[in-house]
Design a protein around this motif. Structure first.
Motif, PDB file in Angstrom:
ATOM      1  N   GLU A 293       7.099 -17.797 -50.482  1.00  0.00           N
ATOM      2  CA  GLU A 293       5.862 -17.812 -49.704  1.00  0.00           C
ATOM      3  C   GLU A 293       5.342 -16.400 -49.452  1.00  0.00           C
ATOM      4  O   GLU A 293       6.093 -15.425 -49.438  1.00  0.00           O
ATOM      5  CB  GLU A 293       6.075 -18.514 -48.363  1.00  0.00           C
ATOM      6  N   SER A 294       4.023 -16.319 -49.209  1.00  0.00           N
ATOM      7  CA  SER A 294       3.361 -15.046 -48.910  1.00  0.00           C
ATOM      8  C   SER A 294       2.468 -15.208 -47.687  1.00  0.00           C
ATOM      9  O   SER A 294       2.036 -16.318 -47.356  1.00  0.00           O
ATOM     10  CB  SER A 294       2.492 -14.579 -50.087  1.00  0.00           C
ATOM     11  N   HIS A 295       2.179 -14.079 -47.039  1.00  0.00           N
ATOM     12  CA  HIS A 295       1.202 -14.055 -45.948  1.00  0.00           C
ATOM     13  C   HIS A 295       0.426 -12.752 -46.035  1.00  0.00           C
ATOM     14  O   HIS A 295       0.982 -11.700 -46.361  1.00  0.00           O
ATOM     15  CB  HIS A 295       1.868 -14.153 -44.579  1.00  0.00           C
ATOM     16  N   GLN A 296      -0.882 -12.828 -45.719  1.00  0.00           N
ATOM     17  CA  GLN A 296      -1.720 -11.635 -45.725  1.00  0.00           C
ATOM     18  C   GLN A 296      -2.258 -11.361 -44.325  1.00  0.00           C
ATOM     19  O   GLN A 296      -2.771 -12.262 -43.665  1.00  0.00           O
ATOM     20  CB  GLN A 296      -2.879 -11.788 -46.706  1.00  0.00           C
ATOM     21  N   THR A 297      -2.126 -10.107 -43.894  1.00  0.00           N
ATOM     22  CA  THR A 297      -2.700  -9.609 -42.649  1.00  0.00           C
ATOM     23  C   THR A 297      -3.762  -8.584 -43.039  1.00  0.00           C
ATOM     24  O   THR A 297      -3.447  -7.602 -43.726  1.00  0.00           O
ATOM     25  CB  THR A 297      -1.628  -8.944 -41.776  1.00  0.00           C
ATOM     26  N   ALA A 298      -5.004  -8.806 -42.620  1.00  0.00           N
ATOM     27  CA  ALA A 298      -6.096  -7.978 -43.125  1.00  0.00           C
ATOM     28  C   ALA A 298      -6.986  -7.479 -41.992  1.00  0.00           C
ATOM     29  O   ALA A 298      -7.113  -8.117 -40.948  1.00  0.00           O
ATOM     30  CB  ALA A 298      -6.940  -8.780 -44.131  1.00  0.00           C
ATOM     31  N   THR A 299      -7.595  -6.328 -42.234  1.00  0.00           N
ATOM     32  CA  THR A 299      -8.601  -5.805 -41.304  1.00  0.00           C
ATOM     33  C   THR A 299      -9.739  -5.190 -42.099  1.00  0.00           C
ATOM     34  O   THR A 299      -9.535  -4.673 -43.202  1.00  0.00           O
ATOM     35  CB  THR A 299      -7.983  -4.776 -40.320  1.00  0.00           C
ATOM     36  N   THR A 300     -10.946  -5.264 -41.536  1.00  0.00           N
ATOM     37  CA  THR A 300     -12.133  -4.656 -42.134  1.00  0.00           C
ATOM     38  C   THR A 300     -12.823  -3.838 -41.060  1.00  0.00           C
ATOM     39  O   THR A 300     -13.102  -4.340 -39.971  1.00  0.00           O
ATOM     40  CB  THR A 300     -13.102  -5.727 -42.672  1.00  0.00           C
ATOM     41  N   ILE A 301     -13.072  -2.569 -41.382  1.00  0.00           N
ATOM     42  CA  ILE A 301     -13.589  -1.598 -40.411  1.00  0.00           C
ATOM     43  C   ILE A 301     -14.907  -1.028 -40.935  1.00  0.00           C
ATOM     44  O   ILE A 301     -14.995  -0.638 -42.104  1.00  0.00           O
ATOM     45  CB  ILE A 301     -12.561  -0.455 -40.228  1.00  0.00           C
ATOM     46  N   GLY A 302     -15.907  -0.970 -40.078  1.00  0.00           N
ATOM     47  CA  GLY A 302     -17.169  -0.385 -40.499  1.00  0.00           C
ATOM     48  C   GLY A 302     -18.148  -0.315 -39.339  1.00  0.00           C
ATOM     49  O   GLY A 302     -17.829  -0.683 -38.200  1.00  0.00           O
ATOM     50  N   LEU A 303     -19.346   0.144 -39.625  1.00  0.00           N
ATOM     51  CA  LEU A 303     -20.382   0.263 -38.597  1.00  0.00           C
ATOM     52  C   LEU A 303     -21.003  -1.110 -38.341  1.00  0.00           C
ATOM     53  O   LEU A 303     -21.274  -1.871 -39.280  1.00  0.00           O
ATOM     54  CB  LEU A 303     -21.464   1.235 -39.043  1.00  0.00           C
ATOM     55  N   ASP A 304     -21.213  -1.425 -37.072  1.00  0.00           N
ATOM     56  CA  ASP A 304     -21.913  -2.645 -36.678  1.00  0.00           C
ATOM     57  C   ASP A 304     -23.397  -2.292 -36.623  1.00  0.00           C
ATOM     58  O   ASP A 304     -23.853  -1.608 -35.692  1.00  0.00           O
ATOM     59  CB  ASP A 304     -21.396  -3.107 -35.326  1.00  0.00           C
ATOM     60  N   GLU A 305     -24.141  -2.724 -37.634  1.00  0.00           N
ATOM     61  CA  GLU A 305     -25.547  -2.294 -37.757  1.00  0.00           C
ATOM     62  C   GLU A 305     -26.491  -3.474 -37.624  1.00  0.00           C
ATOM     63  O   GLU A 305     -26.119  -4.611 -37.850  1.00  0.00           O
ATOM     64  CB  GLU A 305     -25.751  -1.615 -39.116  1.00  0.00           C
TER      65      GLU A 305
END
Length: 305
Positions: A293-305
């Protein structure tokens, strides 16, 4: 214990560099890193820990905070940017002598792919596999991959696969430090009504405020939430949005003045210019993987425009 693999910058540059976009560098007294520049942003990623140290969209200035007093040597964690906490978050459950936040940030990760996307974004993929060295800390066979996309937004995804014959449990975090005009100037949106564990008081509470301001030391783990968070910084005239997936805990951390005096790799006043907003899986939200089994932990960072 040695968690290194041999680094040959020239070989990596020959195999994985992309002219005008991706280059490998090793400066005297510093750890080796990848420099990325495309039509959207610039970024630096250290091979030690697969650690994002800088992300600067062309529309603004540096989004991430790096401590000017950070160590830059093998055996010590880098302070700032985005450390990868794996395979445990915080102190080890049973052995406090083991490294804080696991060994993922204390070893070189192998570069296995670089790609220039048709959209103009840049993709980098790192891998860390179980070895005799990792098994002195954690007895399991695993494969961890960190996929990073540099564009108008910075995307990170930590995929952990159980390659052993038995189930295992791990915790993790993408421990992002954000660059602020001043801790007293900002507020954080997106967590109203969410239950959190206050690590400093060992109590649980619900955030009642719509916008959280920070005027004292803060170590909160918001539970059962995948909501995006916005760091509003009117002095810097920007709003940083932090999105995530595959994470049930959002950790907020600022050490405050008194604790900062006792942290060797942060300046005494360093707490004034950063806050951590982290995509975390820990506490009751540790990840259990059966074999294969696999698991992914992700984040996305950027300007809130």
């Amino acid at each position: 214990m040695n968690l290194e693999y041999p680094i040959d910058i020239d070989l990596l540059d020959k195999k994985y560099s992309i002219e005008g976009e991706v280059g490998f560098m090793e400066m005297e007294g510093e750890l080796p890193f990848i420099s990325i520049s495309n039509k959207y942003a610039q970024a630096d990623i250290c091979l030690y820990g697969a650690h994002v140290m800088s992300f600067t969209p062309h529309k603004t200035f540096e989004l991430l905070w790096m401590s000017p007093d950070s160590f830059s040597e093998e055996g010590k964690a880098i302070r700032g940017g985005i450390p990868v906490c794996f395979p445990w978050f915080g102190p080890h459950k049973t052995d406090p002598q083991l490294p804080q936040h696991g060994f993922g940030r204390l070893t070189y990760w192998e570069v296995v792919e670089t790609k220039s996307e048709a959209t103009g974004e840049t993709f980098i993929r790192f891998q860390l596999n179980a070895s005799e060295a990792t098994k002195t800390y954690w007895p399991y066979d695993f494969s961890a991959e960190l996929a990073i996309t540099v564009g108008a937004q910075l995307q990170l995804s930590l995929k952990v696969t159980n390659t052993s014959s038995e189930a295992f449990e791990y915790s993790c975090a993408l421990h992002s430090y954000f660059n602020l005009s001043g801790i007293e100037n900002i507020h954080i949106e997106g967590l109203q009504g969410t239950t959190y564990y206050n690590q400093l008081t060992n109590e649980h509470a619900v955030q009642e405020e719509q916008n959280l301001t920070i005027s004292e030391p803060l170590t909160r783990h918001y539970l059962d939430t995948q909501s995006p968070v916005v760091i509003s910084d009117p002095v810097f005239r920007r709003r940083i949005q932090v999105q995530k997936a595959g994470s049930q805990v959002t950790t907020l951390w600022n050490p405050g003045q008194e604790a900062c005096l006792n942290i060797q790799d942060i300046p005494d006043e360093g707490y004034e210019t950063f806050v951590c907003v982290e995509a975390t899986n820990a506490f009751k939200h540790c990840i259990t993987l059966a074999p294969g089994e696999s698991h992914q932990t992700a984040t996305t960072i950027g300007l809130d425009e």
